[in-house]
Scaffold this active site. Structure first.
Site, PDB file in Angstrom:
ATOM      1  N   HIS A 162      47.313  39.840  40.728  1.00  0.00           N
ATOM      2  CA  HIS A 162      47.653  39.780  42.013  1.00  0.00           C
ATOM      3  C   HIS A 162      48.668  40.759  42.776  1.00  0.00           C
ATOM      4  O   HIS A 162      49.737  40.473  42.795  1.00  0.00           O
ATOM      5  CB  HIS A 162      48.049  38.525  42.470  1.00  0.00           C
ATOM      6  CG  HIS A 162      46.902  37.463  42.181  1.00  0.00           C
ATOM      7  ND1 HIS A 162      46.898  36.505  41.158  1.00  0.00           N
ATOM      8  CD2 HIS A 162      46.026  37.151  43.127  1.00  0.00           C
ATOM      9  CE1 HIS A 162      46.003  35.805  41.476  1.00  0.00           C
ATOM     10  NE2 HIS A 162      45.193  36.153  42.591  1.00  0.00           N
ATOM     11  N   ASN A 163      48.319  42.244  42.736  1.00  0.00           N
ATOM     12  CA  ASN A 163      49.021  43.281  43.078  1.00  0.00           C
ATOM     13  C   ASN A 163      48.322  44.219  44.252  1.00  0.00           C
ATOM     14  O   ASN A 163      47.357  43.640  44.689  1.00  0.00           O
ATOM     15  CB  ASN A 163      49.417  43.939  41.870  1.00  0.00           C
ATOM     16  CG  ASN A 163      48.335  44.396  41.193  1.00  0.00           C
ATOM     17  OD1 ASN A 163      47.275  44.975  41.522  1.00  0.00           O
ATOM     18  ND2 ASN A 163      48.238  44.384  39.805  1.00  0.00           N
ATOM     19  N   ALA A 164      49.046  45.025  44.548  1.00  0.00           N
ATOM     20  CA  ALA A 164      48.658  45.901  45.726  1.00  0.00           C
ATOM     21  C   ALA A 164      47.104  46.622  45.451  1.00  0.00           C
ATOM     22  O   ALA A 164      46.533  46.851  46.331  1.00  0.00           O
ATOM     23  CB  ALA A 164      49.556  46.918  45.836  1.00  0.00           C
ATOM     24  N   VAL A 165      47.204  46.855  44.181  1.00  0.00           N
ATOM     25  CA  VAL A 165      45.606  47.459  43.721  1.00  0.00           C
ATOM     26  C   VAL A 165      44.596  46.444  44.087  1.00  0.00           C
ATOM     27  O   VAL A 165      43.640  46.956  44.500  1.00  0.00           O
ATOM     28  CB  VAL A 165      45.795  47.844  42.402  1.00  0.00           C
ATOM     29  CG1 VAL A 165      44.644  48.682  41.977  1.00  0.00           C
ATOM     30  CG2 VAL A 165      47.052  48.789  42.127  1.00  0.00           C
ATOM     31  N   HIS A 166      44.852  45.270  43.577  1.00  0.00           N
ATOM     32  CA  HIS A 166      43.614  44.188  43.923  1.00  0.00           C
ATOM     33  C   HIS A 166      43.560  43.998  45.376  1.00  0.00           C
ATOM     34  O   HIS A 166      42.486  44.064  45.939  1.00  0.00           O
ATOM     35  CB  HIS A 166      44.260  42.761  43.517  1.00  0.00           C
ATOM     36  CG  HIS A 166      43.628  41.520  43.992  1.00  0.00           C
ATOM     37  ND1 HIS A 166      42.316  41.361  43.836  1.00  0.00           N
ATOM     38  CD2 HIS A 166      44.072  40.684  44.733  1.00  0.00           C
ATOM     39  CE1 HIS A 166      41.898  40.390  44.267  1.00  0.00           C
ATOM     40  NE2 HIS A 166      42.884  39.750  44.992  1.00  0.00           N
ATOM     41  N   HIS A 202      45.773  39.580  52.074  1.00  0.00           N
ATOM     42  CA  HIS A 202      45.378  38.094  51.787  1.00  0.00           C
ATOM     43  C   HIS A 202      45.967  37.387  50.621  1.00  0.00           C
ATOM     44  O   HIS A 202      46.214  36.617  50.433  1.00  0.00           O
ATOM     45  CB  HIS A 202      43.746  38.006  51.448  1.00  0.00           C
ATOM     46  CG  HIS A 202      43.562  38.533  50.216  1.00  0.00           C
ATOM     47  ND1 HIS A 202      43.584  39.977  49.830  1.00  0.00           N
ATOM     48  CD2 HIS A 202      43.159  37.852  48.965  1.00  0.00           C
ATOM     49  CE1 HIS A 202      42.946  40.134  48.441  1.00  0.00           C
ATOM     50  NE2 HIS A 202      42.986  38.880  48.000  1.00  0.00           N
ATOM     51  N   ASP A 203      46.861  38.416  49.909  1.00  0.00           N
ATOM     52  CA  ASP A 203      47.532  38.035  48.597  1.00  0.00           C
ATOM     53  C   ASP A 203      49.229  38.472  48.902  1.00  0.00           C
ATOM     54  O   ASP A 203      49.499  38.507  47.586  1.00  0.00           O
ATOM     55  CB  ASP A 203      46.843  38.273  47.281  1.00  0.00           C
ATOM     56  CG  ASP A 203      45.912  37.252  46.741  1.00  0.00           C
ATOM     57  OD1 ASP A 203      45.888  36.217  47.287  1.00  0.00           O
ATOM     58  OD2 ASP A 203      44.915  37.694  46.002  1.00  0.00           O
ATOM     59  N   ASP A 312      36.993  38.955  47.793  1.00  0.00           N
ATOM     60  CA  ASP A 312      38.131  38.494  46.891  1.00  0.00           C
ATOM     61  C   ASP A 312      37.692  38.079  45.547  1.00  0.00           C
ATOM     62  O   ASP A 312      38.555  38.306  44.477  1.00  0.00           O
ATOM     63  CB  ASP A 312      38.789  37.169  47.448  1.00  0.00           C
ATOM     64  CG  ASP A 312      40.085  36.828  47.032  1.00  0.00           C
ATOM     65  OD1 ASP A 312      40.892  37.596  46.351  1.00  0.00           O
ATOM     66  OD2 ASP A 312      40.376  35.590  47.039  1.00  0.00           O
ATOM     67  N   GLN A 363      35.547  33.850  31.950  1.00  0.00           N
ATOM     68  CA  GLN A 363      34.739  34.540  32.953  1.00  0.00           C
ATOM     69  C   GLN A 363      33.302  33.980  32.949  1.00  0.00           C
ATOM     70  O   GLN A 363      32.930  33.981  34.100  1.00  0.00           O
ATOM     71  CB  GLN A 363      34.687  36.123  32.321  1.00  0.00           C
ATOM     72  CG  GLN A 363      35.718  36.981  32.531  1.00  0.00           C
ATOM     73  CD  GLN A 363      36.455  36.709  33.947  1.00  0.00           C
ATOM     74  OE1 GLN A 363      35.797  37.128  34.827  1.00  0.00           O
ATOM     75  NE2 GLN A 363      37.679  36.222  34.079  1.00  0.00           N
TER      76      GLN A 363
END
Length: 434
Positions: A162-166, A202-203, A312, A363
């Site tokens: 959950h970072n800016a790349v996501h 969104h995150d 998402d 997964q």
């Protein structure tokens, strides 16, 4: 002398003025201002910042974002220390990637490296230009860069997932969905603006732990939002705060700004995984009844909610090389939470025990119960769609790959992997135990 040389000097003067104003607001003595300013400027990386420090950091980062905006216009700043060949090379590769930003095999990890960690800001500026949103909404470029910089900065880079790349990855996926013929012909500029903004933010400020962790540790956010959509509510309210702080929408009528803020909230809150069945059942009913009318603003908004939910969780629908990276990252974040829970003698949350919850098993369950049902309905909505069929094909192949990897695992393999990949980092602000 070229006028561009004076830009950094002017900005430094303005930044210094703003910093002084901030400290004056908090009624600090001049000697204390100097001491605190030095502390902030030379603080070691990873030190927990106070709210005031984060505001100052944003101001000091303004030149970096201004630099990024010049790169978007193709203007490489000429300073004695510039590595012109390297800058031009990276700029050229990033620009080439942006020309293919609407393709599903877009490698956001490579793009983030080419933009020196500014993938979210660069991508959003590009897409705003693609849709001419800056002109349509009469946006101030300085305010836009400041807002996007604040959003990117408030993602925690230490989070594996959950970072800016996501956020950039979700934004790129959202762009692909907005281009779907069934949807694109009905979208208004406001719909596109909301879709991209919600995807990017969104995150924001995600602590790297989930809602149950915040609840059982009695985190202040859980109390504030009464244990309901805790993270999503925080993402939304943080976004509204940055919109107002940046003044991005200050030129619009007040009722329009409030409407935009509320619609952004509705989109971001839809990403709560606990509401998955609620949205899926409603979506399925619309498709069964064939009563979706995209001429209606309410129906378009609902489809934007579904599109954001798809974006998402679209990682299992990417090509294997990208999908696997995301899967390993999200599981690493789970395992870090599990390690933190073990450290504080808390019950380890589901999927967070590295000893028993393998990446393939996590997964396969995620794909079977969450991803497949949603994307099958999305395919019904967009059909005929080459993109939707491609995503389903990747999804089925990736699920088969994870099944093969799970079968290949033995207890000794799991044990050795557990010891070799034991995470060392912290999960972020959400890890604080009251």
């Amino acid at each position: 002398m070229n006028a561009q040389f004076f830009i950094p000097l002017i900005l430094k003067q303005k930044v210094c003025t703003l910093i002084t104003s901030i400290f004056s607001f908090f009624d600090l003595k001049s000697a204390d201002v100097v001491h605190r300013g030095q502390t902030m400027l030379f603080a070691q990386q990873g030190e927990v910042e106070t709210v005031t420090r984060r505001k100052v950091k944003r101001l000091l980062s303004f030149q970096r974002y201004c630099h990024a905006s010049r790169l978007l216009r193709g203007l490489v700043p000429h300073t004695p220390r510039s590595l012109h060949l390297l800058d031009d090379d990276y700029l050229g590769q990033a620009a080439h990637m942006l020309s293919k930003v609407g393709t599903w095999n877009f490698d956001i990890f490579l793009f983030d490296r080419l933009t020196n960690g500014n993938s979210l800001v660069t991508l959003m500026c590009h897409l705003f230009n693609v849709y001419d949103l800056i002109h349509h909404f009469q946006l101030d470029m300085v305010k836009l860069n400041r807002f996007l910089g604040m959003v990117q900065e408030d993602y925690h880079s230490q989070n594996p997932y959950h970072n800016a790349v996501h956020a950039a990855d979700v934004t790129q996926a959202m762009y692909c969905y907005l281009k779907e013929p069934k949807l694109a012909e009905h979208l208004s500029p406001l719909d596109v603006f909301l879709g991209l903004m919600a995807a990017a933010a969104h995150d924001v400020d995600h602590p790297g732990v989930n809602q149950p962790f915040l609840i059982k540790t009695r985190h202040h956010l859980a109390s504030l939002y009464q244990n309901t959509s805790v993270l999503e509510s925080h993402h939304w309210r943080s976004t509204v705060g940055m919109l107002r702080e940046s003044g991005l929408l200050s030129h619009l009528p007040a009722d329009m700004s409030r409407d935009i803020e509320q619609r952004l909230g509705s989109l971001i809150l839809a990403t709560d995984i606990n509401r998955q069945n609620e949205f899926l059942m409603t979506f399925r009913e619309h498709l069964d009844n064939q009563d979706l009318d995209l001429q209606l603003a309410s129906h378009r908004h609902f489809i934007l909610q579904i599109a954001l939910k798809c974006a998402d969780i679209c990682n299992p629908c990417r090509v294997w090389e990208l999908s696997r990276q995301w899967s390993e990252r999200v599981c690493e974040e789970f395992y870090r939470q599990g390690d933190l829970e073990k450290k504080f003698d808390l019950e380890i949350s589901p999927l967070c025990n590295q000893q028993s919850d393998s990446v393939p098993a996590i997964q396969i369950g995620f794909i079977s119960y969450i991803v497949e049902p949603l994307f099958e309905e999305w395919h019904r909505f967009t059909e005929p769609s080459l993109l939707s069929q491609t995503m389903l094909d990747h999804l089925h192949k990736n699920k088969a790959n994870w099944s093969s990897l799970r079968c290949a695992h033995t207890p000794s393999d799991v044990q050795s992997r557990s010891q070799a990949e034991e995470p060392e980092g912290e999960v972020g602000e959400g890890s604080d135990i009251p």
